[in-house]
Design an enzyme around this catalytic site. Structure first.
Site, PDB file in Angstrom:
ATOM      1  N   ASP A   1      -2.070   2.163  -4.808  1.00 25.30           N
ATOM      2  CA  ASP A   1      -3.298   2.693  -4.224  1.00 25.30           C
ATOM      3  C   ASP A   1      -4.416   1.660  -4.304  1.00 25.30           C
ATOM      4  O   ASP A   1      -4.409   0.767  -5.176  1.00 25.30           O
ATOM      5  CB  ASP A   1      -3.732   3.962  -4.960  1.00 25.30           C
ATOM      6  CG  ASP A   1      -2.746   5.108  -4.773  1.00 25.30           C
ATOM      7  OD1 ASP A   1      -2.069   5.119  -3.713  1.00 25.30           O
ATOM      8  OD2 ASP A   1      -2.648   5.968  -5.665  1.00 25.30           O
TER       9      ASP A   1
ATOM     10  N   HIS B   1       0.817  -1.211   0.000  1.00 22.08           N
ATOM     11  CA  HIS B   1       0.000   0.000   0.000  1.00 22.08           C
ATOM     12  C   HIS B   1       0.855   1.266   0.000  1.00 22.08           C
ATOM     13  O   HIS B   1       0.324   2.384  -0.155  1.00 22.08           O
ATOM     14  CB  HIS B   1      -0.931  -0.001   1.215  1.00 22.08           C
ATOM     15  CG  HIS B   1      -2.261   0.638   0.959  1.00 22.08           C
ATOM     16  ND1 HIS B   1      -2.523   1.399  -0.158  1.00 22.08           N
ATOM     17  CD2 HIS B   1      -3.416   0.636   1.678  1.00 22.08           C
ATOM     18  CE1 HIS B   1      -3.773   1.829  -0.127  1.00 22.08           C
ATOM     19  NE2 HIS B   1      -4.327   1.393   0.977  1.00 22.08           N
TER      20      HIS B   1
END
Length: 413
Positions: A388, A384
């Site tokens: 995204d 992450h």
């Protein structure tokens, strides 16, 4: 008579040391040239070290779990002739000590139980056996402490296990069960230590986001079965993996940021043109991840053949270090033992991993009624820090579309 020092050889470019994970000999053993002396673990694979001479083992150069530099003395042998004692003196600063004569066994104090006598080992005594023998013993329900070993130091081989099973050594129902108060101490070494370090590194440094999606697999399974039937005599058998690899290749073509490795210390993402797919593979030594290099250039059957070759080499322990490195995205699967969903751990420093879960018939609503459909969940984890949530979801939906409409896998452009 002389002393011959066998040193840890250079076992790969850039390897300066290796972990000692298994001895195949003990002091007093007679070995011949090319007999296996020990197994060591590099950062990628286990390597067996053979003897370069014939003689009697008089000294072992380390303990299990110890890191040995390349060139250090692994074993010293007493040999006919002069040996290479000058090397020994230069290494230790003193002449090699003469081997101690083993004390003869007596009836009152035997050195070890006779090989043919299946006497249980005492609690806490760990029988010597390779990881593959231990795995088989667990599958067969055999307590290895009961099995006599015929190898060096009582080491239990597959043949010893076969003989024990064939002789009816496995206890059936009706036995009197006693409390087992033994505690086995298992050192985390070799492949298991490498796996532990890699998993800890991935979880410590990568904030994971995992997306689980349901995929209808009926069309792909029909196509797979038809292709296998048509080419049964001439081409490798197709499993689900070559189709999934093809879907990944097509998906990362649109999202190259997922086919990447993240050097988080330098703050640089390396996006690769070639798609090098790691295939998480269970072996007797633990989890291994051989890599299908340039999967984008291979056909379904090319990749199927390469997957089978790499998996076999990984299980046999003959896989090369180069075949275990350089992956840009990984596939993991528990096969028929898979669950409804998993949360795969990313293979650091990659940024994405695709997990396959169990395929099963489920009722699916078609707008008017429930219909039986062959369904499978895919579980995909992403780094992450650089991926995204939206991009991760787009990737998962692209995989879903391609797997549910497999004809699109063969459409160019």
């Amino acid at each position: 008579m002389g002393i011959f020092a066998i040193r840890l050889p250079d076992i790969g470019e850039g390897v300066a040391e290796a972990e000692l994970i298994e001895w195949h000999v003990k002091p007093g053993d007679i070995v011949k040239e090319d007999d296996i002396l020990a197994a060591v673990m590099t950062d990628k694979a286990a390597v067996e070290v053979p003897s370069a001479a014939e003689g009697k083992v008089v000294e072992l150069g380390g303990e299990i779990g110890q890191m040995l530099p390349v060139g250090s003395v692994l074993v010293r042998l007493e040999v006919d002739g002069a040996g290479n004692e000058s090397e020994v003196q230069a290494d230790t600063g003193k002449p090699a000590a003469p081997p101690a004569e083993p004390e003869p066994a007596t009836a009152e104090a035997p050195v070890k139980p006779p090989a043919a006598a299946p006497v249980p080992r005492s609690n806490g005594t760990k029988p010597l056996a390779s990881p593959s023998v231990r795995a088989r013993a667990r599958e067969e329900g055999v307590d290895l402490r009961q099995v006599p070993g015929t190898g060096p130091a009582g080491r239990i081989s597959h043949a010893d296990l076969d003989n024990w099973i064939a002789s009816g050594g496995i206890q059936q129902g009706g036995v009197i069960r006693a409390q087992n108060t033994g505690i086995e101490e298992v050192r985390v070494i070799g492949m298991r230590r490498r796996i532990a370090e890699q998993m800890a590194l991935a979880k410590q440094r990568i904030p994971h986001i995992t997306i689980v999606e349901e995929v209808e697999m009926s069309a792909l399974e029909d196509l797979r079965e038809a292709l296998n039937a048509k080419h049964a005599e001439t081409r490798p058998k197709l499993t689900l993996l070559p189709f999934l690899i093809r879907a990944i290749v097509e998906s990362v073509r649109e999202q190259p940021g997922l086919n990447a490795r993240f050097d988080d210390e330098a703050g640089v993402i390396h996006r690769h043109g070639g798609v090098h797919v790691g295939i998480a593979t269970q072996t007797p030594q633990g989890l291994s991840v051989p890599v299908v290099q340039h999967a984008e250039a291979g056909s379904l059957w090319d990749n199927a053949a390469e997957i089978a070759r790499l998996a076999e080499a990984a299980r046999e322990g003959s896989i090369k270090r180069a075949e275990l490195s350089g992956g840009t995205i990984t596939i993991t699967s528990l096969g028929p033992l898979g669950a409804i969903a998993t949360t795969p751990i990313i293979n650091y420093p990659e940024v994405a991993i695709v997990g396959i879960n169990k395929m099963q018939i489920r009722p699916v609503w078609d707008g008017q009624q429930f219909q039986p459909r062959q369904m499978m969940n895919i579980s995909c984890s992403f780094d992450h820090r650089v991926i995204d949530g939206w991009d991760a979801a787009v990737f998962v939906q692209k995989l879903k579309t391609l797997l549910e409409t497999p004809a699109m896998l063969f459409v160019e452009g």
